[in-house]
Motif scaffolding. Sequence first.
Motif, short mmCIF file in Angstrom:
data_model
loop_
_atom_site.label_atom_id
_atom_site.label_comp_id
_atom_site.label_asym_id
_atom_site.label_seq_id
_atom_site.Cartn_x
_atom_site.Cartn_y
_atom_site.Cartn_z
N ILE A 89 6.94 -4.08 -26.88
CA ILE A 89 7.78 -3.32 -28.01
C ILE A 89 7.07 -3.72 -29.36
CG2 ILE A 89 10.02 -3.44 -28.90
CD1 ILE A 89 11.21 -4.02 -26.43
N PRO A 105 6.69 -4.74 -32.95
CA PRO A 105 7.63 -5.80 -33.72
C PRO A 105 8.17 -5.24 -34.81
CG PRO A 105 5.14 -6.15 -33.93
CD PRO A 105 5.34 -5.02 -33.04
N SER A 107 8.79 -1.31 -35.70
CA SER A 107 9.61 -0.23 -35.29
C SER A 107 10.68 -0.18 -34.13
CB SER A 107 8.53 1.00 -35.39
OG SER A 107 7.76 0.85 -33.91
N LYS A 108 10.41 -1.42 -33.30
CA LYS A 108 10.84 -1.50 -32.10
C LYS A 108 10.88 -0.45 -31.08
CE LYS A 108 12.67 -5.21 -33.94
NZ LYS A 108 11.90 -6.22 -34.11
N GLU A 109 10.06 0.40 -31.31
CA GLU A 109 9.51 1.53 -30.37
C GLU A 109 8.63 0.78 -28.96
OE1 GLU A 109 7.93 4.99 -31.88
OE2 GLU A 109 9.12 4.93 -33.65
N ASN A 110 8.94 1.26 -27.99
CA ASN A 110 7.86 0.89 -26.88
C ASN A 110 6.53 1.49 -27.21
OD1 ASN A 110 9.98 -0.26 -25.35
ND2 ASN A 110 10.65 1.52 -24.31
#
Length: 49
Positions: A22, A24, A26-29
């Motif tokens: 994830i 750090p 954008s919190k996107e996978n």
Amino acid sequence: MERSVLIRMVESAFIPRKAEFIHPVSKENVSIIAPVPADNLWKQISNGI
């Protein structure tokens, strides 16, 4: 088994083909997939020997 072959096998065993995490900020996978090396050993493994 010849030492150079054994070392090569061990080195290959610790290289991941796929990494996921994830992000750090954008919190996107994030998923990263490396291509299979152009090497006879890997070609045989990819083709199911």
